[in-house]
Design an enzyme around this catalytic site. Sequence first.
Site, PDB file in Angstrom:
ATOM      1  N   HIS A 115      34.588  54.662  31.187  1.00 13.20           N
ATOM      2  CA  HIS A 115      35.296  55.803  31.778  1.00 13.20           C
ATOM      3  C   HIS A 115      34.396  57.041  31.797  1.00 13.20           C
ATOM      4  O   HIS A 115      34.277  57.727  32.816  1.00 13.20           O
ATOM      5  CB  HIS A 115      36.569  56.082  30.966  1.00 13.20           C
ATOM      6  CG  HIS A 115      37.288  57.344  31.337  1.00 13.20           C
ATOM      7  ND1 HIS A 115      38.400  57.362  32.143  1.00 13.20           N
ATOM      8  CD2 HIS A 115      37.052  58.643  30.988  1.00 13.20           C
ATOM      9  CE1 HIS A 115      38.812  58.615  32.299  1.00 13.20           C
ATOM     10  NE2 HIS A 115      38.019  59.412  31.602  1.00 13.20           N
ATOM     11  N   GLU A 116      33.739  57.309  30.667  1.00 15.81           N
ATOM     12  CA  GLU A 116      32.877  58.492  30.581  1.00 15.81           C
ATOM     13  C   GLU A 116      31.629  58.346  31.449  1.00 15.81           C
ATOM     14  O   GLU A 116      31.191  59.304  32.082  1.00 15.81           O
ATOM     15  CB  GLU A 116      32.490  58.755  29.123  1.00 15.81           C
ATOM     16  CG  GLU A 116      33.661  59.053  28.198  1.00 15.81           C
ATOM     17  CD  GLU A 116      34.527  60.197  28.695  1.00 15.81           C
ATOM     18  OE1 GLU A 116      34.005  61.089  29.400  1.00 15.81           O
ATOM     19  OE2 GLU A 116      35.731  60.200  28.398  1.00 15.81           O
ATOM     20  N   GLU A 142      40.495  62.317  36.360  1.00 17.67           N
ATOM     21  CA  GLU A 142      40.765  61.348  35.289  1.00 17.67           C
ATOM     22  C   GLU A 142      41.224  60.023  35.887  1.00 17.67           C
ATOM     23  O   GLU A 142      40.798  58.953  35.445  1.00 17.67           O
ATOM     24  CB  GLU A 142      41.822  61.898  34.319  1.00 17.67           C
ATOM     25  CG  GLU A 142      41.323  63.015  33.420  1.00 17.67           C
ATOM     26  CD  GLU A 142      40.103  62.628  32.612  1.00 17.67           C
ATOM     27  OE1 GLU A 142      40.090  61.525  32.011  1.00 17.67           O
ATOM     28  OE2 GLU A 142      39.142  63.417  32.593  1.00 17.67           O
ATOM     29  N   HIS A 161      32.487  59.243  34.936  1.00 16.96           N
ATOM     30  CA  HIS A 161      32.466  60.691  35.162  1.00 16.96           C
ATOM     31  C   HIS A 161      31.051  61.138  35.519  1.00 16.96           C
ATOM     32  O   HIS A 161      30.845  61.956  36.418  1.00 16.96           O
ATOM     33  CB  HIS A 161      32.916  61.436  33.900  1.00 16.96           C
ATOM     34  CG  HIS A 161      34.396  61.588  33.777  1.00 16.96           C
ATOM     35  ND1 HIS A 161      35.194  62.079  34.790  1.00 16.96           N
ATOM     36  CD2 HIS A 161      35.240  61.335  32.735  1.00 16.96           C
ATOM     37  CE1 HIS A 161      36.452  62.113  34.393  1.00 16.96           C
ATOM     38  NE2 HIS A 161      36.508  61.672  33.147  1.00 16.96           N
TER      39      HIS A 161
END
Length: 299
Positions: free
Chosen positions: A143-144, A225, A147
């Site tokens: 997930h990070e 998100e 980003h």
Amino acid sequence: MYSEISSNKRKSVLLACIFIAIIIFLGWIFDYIYGGGQSYSGMIFAILIALVMTMISYFSGDKIALATTGAKEIQHDDNKYLFHLVENLCITAGTPMPKIYVINDPAINAFATGRDPKHASIAVTAGALQKLTNEELEGVIAHELSHVKNYDIRFMMLVAVMVGAISIFADIMLRSGGIFRGGRDNDREGGSSLFAILMIVGIILAILSPVIAELIKLAISRKREYLADASGALLTRYPEGLASALQKIGDENQPMKKSSSATAHLFIASPFSGKKLKSIFSTHPPIEDRINKLRMMGN
């Protein structure tokens, strides 16, 4: 997953365009009231404020965020498991290896920062390392990394700068007092009615635009998100890993020791005391919604 990514990208760009329109319109009203529409000093001033704030955030924003959270950089031998996990995901994603930080906090959380993939950092809490399984931690890191790969950090930095520029410019309009006195050209022939309308609009915008801008920033944060969730699931090919990690975060409901509203939007989940209410003032979408979307992707 590809549909989710495309949808969120379109919505984020649309919201950013609204920001730009607000800044330009505020500058135009300022110029009309103070300069009779013959000067563009208001718009130029707003742009200059945004540029200065952008430069500071662009080159120092990541260092400020890491220092604020108390994150400490670690090397390979400090935590080989974490390093290898990040390294494997970076190879899969085709991104450079970021710097890795650990936050000494028992809460489960993580965030990424940096202006581009070559200058990225990922910070993980001690609680995440201790409480998450391999698949769950992999989902969080994916997930990070998403980003970083999607340039979300840079995008959100620009949005935050726009919010600051709008707030500063609106404050200047209100404090100057001229907007209430009617400027210096309110007696123009044939222009008094338009001037009165613009003066009223200017006052309303000067008061409400900072609030509107903040709400737009939070809306964009929530959209990014969702995008990172979809991208992370695409990277690992296992949406349940991240869904299970989010489930643990929601069940634990533990705030971080060091949390700031300025950096809250960076984390995978809100670092504050976890009220699960849906709110337009939230930096993150409801965890339940994110979990449901991820599990729908896995079906």
